[in-house]
Design a protein around this motif. Sequence first.
Motif, PDB file in Angstrom:
ATOM      1  N   THR A  83       0.834  -1.211   0.000  1.00  0.00           N
ATOM      2  CA  THR A  83       0.000   0.000   0.000  1.00  0.00           C
ATOM      3  C   THR A  83       0.862   1.252   0.000  1.00  0.00           C
ATOM      4  N   SER A 121      -4.471  -2.100   0.666  1.00  0.00           N
ATOM      5  CA  SER A 121      -5.594  -1.494   1.370  1.00  0.00           C
ATOM      6  C   SER A 121      -6.176  -0.392   0.490  1.00  0.00           C
ATOM      7  N   GLY A 179      -6.471   2.785   2.297  1.00  0.00           N
ATOM      8  CA  GLY A 179      -5.127   3.350   2.425  1.00  0.00           C
ATOM      9  C   GLY A 179      -4.684   4.042   1.153  1.00  0.00           C
ATOM     10  N   ARG A 206      -3.637  -9.048   7.508  1.00  0.00           N
ATOM     11  CA  ARG A 206      -3.861  -9.280   6.082  1.00  0.00           C
ATOM     12  C   ARG A 206      -5.333  -9.553   5.793  1.00  0.00           C
ATOM     13  N   LEU A 229      -7.867  -8.168   7.114  1.00  0.00           N
ATOM     14  CA  LEU A 229      -8.599  -6.896   7.008  1.00  0.00           C
ATOM     15  C   LEU A 229      -8.641  -6.417   5.561  1.00  0.00           C
ATOM     16  N   ALA A 230      -7.517  -6.500   4.876  1.00  0.00           N
ATOM     17  CA  ALA A 230      -7.478  -6.078   3.473  1.00  0.00           C
ATOM     18  C   ALA A 230      -8.201  -7.071   2.575  1.00  0.00           C
ATOM     19  N   GLN A 270     -11.946  -6.831   2.034  1.00  0.00           N
ATOM     20  CA  GLN A 270     -12.470  -5.848   1.084  1.00  0.00           C
ATOM     21  C   GLN A 270     -13.160  -6.537  -0.091  1.00  0.00           C
TER      22      GLN A 270
END
Length: 189
Positions: free
Chosen positions: A50, A82, A85, A121, A123-124, A127
């Motif tokens: 990111t 992200s 991000g 990881r 968390l991303a 998406q």
Amino acid sequence: MEIEMIIACDDGEVKKLGYGKTVISCLSYREVWPEKIKIGIVHTDGLDATSILSYLIKVLGNNKKSLVMFDSITIAGFNVISLPGIEKLTGFPSIVIYNYKPSIKNLLNALRPHFIDSKIRELAINQIKSYEKIESKKGILYIVNRGVNKEDAIEIINSYQFYSRIPEPLRLSHIITSQISKIINPYAN
């Protein structure tokens, strides 16, 4: 949505380059022509995608109204991007374009046993839950969009589908980065 420039980012051949690094690049595309390319190196399976991509995107964007395209939420193995991000660091919206239905289950099954920091990881990777199936002029795609609505995303994708379902900036970015990684590979040690 008014866009002056498309910036497409991809990784090259994902091999351990020397000390576990992989070539990435971002290609700017204005109207129907590639304009500039910026190359970077990220750690394979690292957590720096990111920040490094944001830097390359920001340099290419040069305060123009830009939109960023990726072909996956993961780059250089399990180095995750992200989208919030990217948007925060560059100010640009983004679209992740899959030519297949993404599977969070498969990604998490591959991720969890191998990374002690898998929660970060995940968390991303989560998406991807917001992916949408779209019908483009060249066929079905699956997208995750951030900062751009679905209708605008479809219009942008359609306008850059010259030779395949994958929009030309992303297709060309993949080709160029793959070739660059073949050149850099022998010198990475």
